[in-house]
Scaffold this motif. Structure first.
Motif, PDB file in Angstrom:
ATOM      1  N   LYS A  32       0.881  -1.251  -0.144  1.00 37.37           N
ATOM      2  CA  LYS A  32      -0.068  -0.114  -0.016  1.00 37.37           C
ATOM      3  C   LYS A  32       0.756   1.351   0.083  1.00 37.37           C
ATOM      4  O   LYS A  32       0.599   2.189  -0.804  1.00 37.37           O
ATOM      5  CB  LYS A  32      -0.951  -0.017   1.517  1.00 37.37           C
ATOM      6  N   ASP A  33       2.110   1.241   0.663  1.00 31.95           N
ATOM      7  CA  ASP A  33       2.713   2.491   0.704  1.00 31.95           C
ATOM      8  C   ASP A  33       3.615   2.572  -0.537  1.00 31.95           C
ATOM      9  O   ASP A  33       3.881   3.713  -0.956  1.00 31.95           O
ATOM     10  CB  ASP A  33       3.567   2.255   1.801  1.00 31.95           C
ATOM     11  N   CYS A  34       3.994   1.708  -1.101  1.00 33.21           N
ATOM     12  CA  CYS A  34       4.381   1.734  -2.547  1.00 33.21           C
ATOM     13  C   CYS A  34       3.440   2.278  -3.551  1.00 33.21           C
ATOM     14  O   CYS A  34       4.222   3.053  -4.312  1.00 33.21           O
ATOM     15  CB  CYS A  34       5.053   0.386  -2.938  1.00 33.21           C
ATOM     16  N   GLN A  35       2.386   1.618  -3.648  1.00 34.78           N
ATOM     17  CA  GLN A  35       1.451   2.172  -4.384  1.00 34.78           C
ATOM     18  C   GLN A  35       1.292   3.925  -4.250  1.00 34.78           C
ATOM     19  O   GLN A  35       1.344   4.618  -4.989  1.00 34.78           O
ATOM     20  CB  GLN A  35       0.100   1.533  -4.285  1.00 34.78           C
ATOM     21  N   HIS A  36       0.935   4.091  -2.845  1.00 33.38           N
ATOM     22  CA  HIS A  36       0.771   5.503  -2.620  1.00 33.38           C
ATOM     23  C   HIS A  36       1.982   6.439  -2.894  1.00 33.38           C
ATOM     24  O   HIS A  36       1.854   7.420  -3.552  1.00 33.38           O
ATOM     25  CB  HIS A  36       0.835   5.676  -1.142  1.00 33.38           C
ATOM     26  N   PHE A  37       3.192   6.028  -2.527  1.00 35.98           N
ATOM     27  CA  PHE A  37       4.292   6.559  -3.015  1.00 35.98           C
ATOM     28  C   PHE A  37       4.459   6.747  -4.639  1.00 35.98           C
ATOM     29  O   PHE A  37       4.879   7.884  -5.068  1.00 35.98           O
ATOM     30  CB  PHE A  37       5.702   5.718  -2.698  1.00 35.98           C
ATOM     31  N   PHE A  38       4.387   5.720  -5.473  1.00 32.03           N
ATOM     32  CA  PHE A  38       4.480   5.852  -6.766  1.00 32.03           C
ATOM     33  C   PHE A  38       3.237   6.863  -7.504  1.00 32.03           C
ATOM     34  O   PHE A  38       3.372   7.385  -8.542  1.00 32.03           O
ATOM     35  CB  PHE A  38       4.560   4.511  -7.420  1.00 32.03           C
ATOM     36  N   TYR A  55      11.976  15.010  -4.487  1.00 32.45           N
ATOM     37  CA  TYR A  55      10.459  14.382  -4.317  1.00 32.45           C
ATOM     38  C   TYR A  55      10.848  13.387  -3.079  1.00 32.45           C
ATOM     39  O   TYR A  55       9.936  13.164  -2.384  1.00 32.45           O
ATOM     40  CB  TYR A  55      10.358  13.322  -5.527  1.00 32.45           C
ATOM     41  N   LEU A  56      11.908  12.520  -3.042  1.00 27.42           N
ATOM     42  CA  LEU A  56      11.951  11.687  -2.038  1.00 27.42           C
ATOM     43  C   LEU A  56      12.286  12.406  -0.840  1.00 27.42           C
ATOM     44  O   LEU A  56      11.594  11.832   0.321  1.00 27.42           O
ATOM     45  CB  LEU A  56      13.391  10.747  -2.475  1.00 27.42           C
ATOM     46  N   TYR A  59       8.494  13.165   0.345  1.00 31.84           N
ATOM     47  CA  TYR A  59       7.878  12.128   0.691  1.00 31.84           C
ATOM     48  C   TYR A  59       8.321  11.691   2.059  1.00 31.84           C
ATOM     49  O   TYR A  59       7.373  11.313   3.276  1.00 31.84           O
ATOM     50  CB  TYR A  59       8.098  10.972  -0.355  1.00 31.84           C
ATOM     51  N   SER A  60       9.752  11.524   2.397  1.00 27.40           N
ATOM     52  CA  SER A  60      10.172  10.972   3.620  1.00 27.40           C
ATOM     53  C   SER A  60       9.836  11.963   4.739  1.00 27.40           C
ATOM     54  O   SER A  60       9.694  11.811   5.905  1.00 27.40           O
ATOM     55  CB  SER A  60      11.671  11.075   3.761  1.00 27.40           C
ATOM     56  N   ARG A  61       9.725  13.148   4.448  1.00 20.75           N
ATOM     57  CA  ARG A  61       9.323  14.376   5.779  1.00 20.75           C
ATOM     58  C   ARG A  61       7.755  14.152   5.923  1.00 20.75           C
ATOM     59  O   ARG A  61       7.379  14.467   7.042  1.00 20.75           O
ATOM     60  CB  ARG A  61       9.564  15.570   5.204  1.00 20.75           C
ATOM     61  N   PHE A  67       8.095   2.284   4.822  1.00 22.66           N
ATOM     62  CA  PHE A  67       8.700   2.591   3.287  1.00 22.66           C
ATOM     63  C   PHE A  67       9.363   4.192   3.413  1.00 22.66           C
ATOM     64  O   PHE A  67      10.520   4.260   2.584  1.00 22.66           O
ATOM     65  CB  PHE A  67       7.578   2.455   2.478  1.00 22.66           C
ATOM     66  N   SER A  68       8.655   4.914   4.218  1.00 25.00           N
ATOM     67  CA  SER A  68       9.366   6.217   4.246  1.00 25.00           C
ATOM     68  C   SER A  68      10.701   6.439   4.799  1.00 25.00           C
ATOM     69  O   SER A  68      11.666   6.856   4.422  1.00 25.00           O
ATOM     70  CB  SER A  68       8.234   7.326   5.105  1.00 25.00           C
ATOM     71  N   THR A  69      10.802   5.208   5.745  1.00 24.98           N
ATOM     72  CA  THR A  69      12.309   5.247   6.334  1.00 24.98           C
ATOM     73  C   THR A  69      12.990   4.697   5.356  1.00 24.98           C
ATOM     74  O   THR A  69      14.295   4.942   5.315  1.00 24.98           O
ATOM     75  CB  THR A  69      12.195   4.300   7.433  1.00 24.98           C
TER      76      THR A  69
END
Length: 166
Positions: A32-38, A55-56, A59-61, A67-69
């Motif tokens: 789910k996190d991968c899908q959200h990220f992409f 972008y990265l 996202y991590s902030r 996945f954000s870690t």
């Protein structure tokens, strides 16, 4: 002494079942996190022309989770994006609980970003969104059933071992 050993065997097999269930649960969240990220990356890249690290970092902030870690660790690495992403991906192999095919697709993403035309990058991001959506939906159909099955199997195997060793 033998009772302690039997309790230990039962506990270990039950824990193995629970660990397998936890791994499945982790995979569900990671997909789910991968899908959200992409999806976010696709949206941002279609409107803004920034470097991938920007972008990265954004996202991590703004997002929390495994996945954000992982993304934050990609930013901290040295070298090309493909190298950093691949190295960090291998470090997080057990943490993200992804399959080998997921890793191959993510590594392909790292080699595509910034090396091909924007149209190809956008098409690849769309493919990744669809891929992770399909994987997530497929897993979602099985997750409740399998979570209980793993825990129950661990308990049953433990009980069987106790009976056989008694």
């Amino acid at each position: 002494m033998s009772v302690i050993l039997l309790v230990l065997v039962f506990t270990c097999t039950t824990l193995l079942g629970c660990l397998k269930a936890a791994q499945l649960n982790t995979r569900q969240h990671t997909l789910k996190d991968c899908q959200h990220f992409f999806r976010l990356l696709h949206r941002e890249m279609s409107y803004h022309q920034k470097l991938i690290d920007d972008y990265l970092l954004e996202y991590s902030r703004h997002y929390r989770g495994r996945f954000s870690t992982f993304i934050a660790d990609v930013i901290r690495q040295e070298g090309t994006f493909a190298h950093r992403f691949s190295e960090t991906l291998h470090q997080y192999q057990g943490v993200l609980a992804l399959t080998r095919s997921d890793f191959v697709i993510l590594e392909e993403f790292s080699r595509t970003v910034g090396t091909v035309s924007m149209d190809i990058q956008m098409a690849h991001l769309k493919f990744l969104i669809d891929y992770f959506e399909i994987e997530y939906q497929t897993l979602l159909k099985k997750v409740d059933q399998k979570l209980h099955l793993y825990v129950l199997t661990g308990i049953l195997i433990g009980g069987m071992c106790v009976i056989l060793l008694w």
